[in-house]
Design a protein around this motif. Structure first.
Motif, PDB file in Angstrom:
ATOM      1  N   VAL A 242       0.823  -1.212   0.000  1.00 14.12           N
ATOM      2  CA  VAL A 242       0.000   0.000   0.000  1.00 14.12           C
ATOM      3  C   VAL A 242       0.859   1.265   0.000  1.00 14.12           C
ATOM      4  N   HIS A 256       0.533   6.915   3.445  1.00 11.06           N
ATOM      5  CA  HIS A 256      -0.648   6.062   3.630  1.00 11.06           C
ATOM      6  C   HIS A 256      -1.110   6.062   5.102  1.00 11.06           C
ATOM      7  N   CYS A 293     -11.069  -0.085  -0.779  1.00  8.58           N
ATOM      8  CA  CYS A 293      -9.789  -0.144  -0.062  1.00  8.58           C
ATOM      9  C   CYS A 293      -9.954  -1.074   1.139  1.00  8.58           C
ATOM     10  N   GLU A 323      -1.068   3.673  -2.386  1.00 11.90           N
ATOM     11  CA  GLU A 323      -2.395   3.359  -2.929  1.00 11.90           C
ATOM     12  C   GLU A 323      -3.418   3.883  -1.943  1.00 11.90           C
ATOM     13  N   CYS A 324      -3.932   5.091  -2.185  1.00 13.27           N
ATOM     14  CA  CYS A 324      -4.877   5.711  -1.253  1.00 13.27           C
ATOM     15  C   CYS A 324      -5.652   6.805  -1.986  1.00 13.27           C
TER      16      CYS A 324
END
Ligand code: SF4
Length: 340
Positions: A242, A256, A293, A323-324
């Motif tokens: 992530v 993140h 998510c 990844e957010c």
């Protein structure tokens, strides 16, 4: 931006792309890895960080093709070791690769050592498997390996139960490095040891890494170990990375919310009045992952989109991505959204 481009393959000891691994059990399908992507640069150490159940060990076992099958199955993806496609190898070819090209150290040394063989026999066994060498020569080399990890070679004819926990782990490291593998996968190698012994074993691993120029995948939940030994860091949650970046990116430019939560869970020795802020909730059940998510049930920054759409990679620099959805509408470069 695709960091898996062929142009830098030669610089990579290990490259895993879009790896999907499942365990098919009677209770249901456990989604262990859900598009895992990692890269270990030659001669560097990558920290693979996350809570128990994030898929870290399955990643390591996949590289050695030791995911127990059944119930485990590698569904798709690529694993390249020094540019070679590991998933295309036969079991016979893998037997030549394990221990010689890649070795793995596990958390509990007793699960790796044979209680009825002397430690020098166990080191020699690995050497004899990979090299044309006489018994006498392999025992001599085994004793040299023991000396290298700080154990007198004369103790080679003793059995594992005659060693302390820290010394057993040193023996395991000697076995792992006996044939000078180009990649060492260390799965929580110091977790089972006392704190002072942990520091000694870690220091020894650092020195051996320099001596042998070994690339390393350090699997850990301990950000202190990451700060000590890693060059790059991949934060893993529910079977995928992530956030990924250099040590400085992850420690000084955290993006993140899960990474932030890991840092907030650390005790602050300088400020003992501030209470720990552990991440609320638990890692999701890998047989029933949340939509969108997978971190959204635990996230303090959750947006409307988070339980509907999976976030995509957003890059801050060519080495730092997350990844957010927090960063989908604004550049990661503009500044932190989260509070660290
Ligand atoms: Fe939190 Fe949403 Fe980012 Fe997931 S995508 S970490 S739920 S803000």
């Amino acid at each position: 931006m695709d960091t898996s481009s062929d142009s830098n393959v030669s610089n990579l000891a290990l490259e895993i792309n879009d790896l999907v691994v499942e365990y098919r059990t009677y209770e249901g399908v456990v989604h262990a890895l859900n598009g895992m992507n990692i890269q270990v640069e030659t001669g560097k150490t990558l920290g693979l960080v996350g809570e128990t159940g994030a898929g870290k060990t399955t990643t390591g076992l996949s590289v050695l093709r030791l995911v127990p099958d059944p119930p485990g199955i590698i569904l798709c993806g690529k694993i390249k070791l020094n540019g070679e496609d590991i998933l295309a190898k036969t079991e016979k070819e893998m037997q030549k690769i394990r221990g010689k090209v890649v070795s793995m150290i596990f958390q509990d040394p007793m699960t790796s050592l044979n209680p009825v063989m002397t430690v020098e026999e166990q080191i020699a066994e690995v050497i004899e498997h990979h090299e044309s060498i006489t018994k006498e020569q392999s025992i001599k080399k085994a004793r040299e390996m023991l000396e290298l990890v700080g154990i007198a070679g004369t103790r080679g004819n003793e059995y594992p139960h005659q060693f302390s926990g820290g010394m057993k782990q040193r023996v395991v490291i000697a076995i792992a490095l006996a044939c000078s593998p180009s990649l060492l996968i260390a799965d929580e190698p110091t977790t089972a040891l006392d704190v002072t012994i942990q520091a000694q074993v870690l220091e020894m691993m650092k020195n051996l890494r320099e001596k042998y120029k070994t690339s390393m995948l350090m699997i850990t939940h301990d950000l202190g170990i990451v700060a000590e030994i890693c060059d790059m860091v991949s934060i893993v949650y529910a079977g995928r990375v992530v956030e990924h970046g250099t040590l400085e990116d992850i420690f000084d430019n955290t993006r993140h919310p899960y990474t932030e939560g890991l840092f907030n869970s650390l005790p602050n020795l300088a400020d003992r009045k501030t209470k720990l802020k552990p991440i609320k909730g638990l890692m999701p059940d890998p047989s029933n992952l949340p939509a969108g998510c997978p971190f959204h049930p635990r996230c303090g920054y959750v947006l409307d989109i988070c339980n509907k759409e999976k976030p995509q990679k957003i890059y801050r620099t060519d080495k730092h991505y997350t990844e957010c959805h927090l960063y989908s509408s604004k550049s990661m470069v503009e500044g932190k959204v989260i509070g660290r």
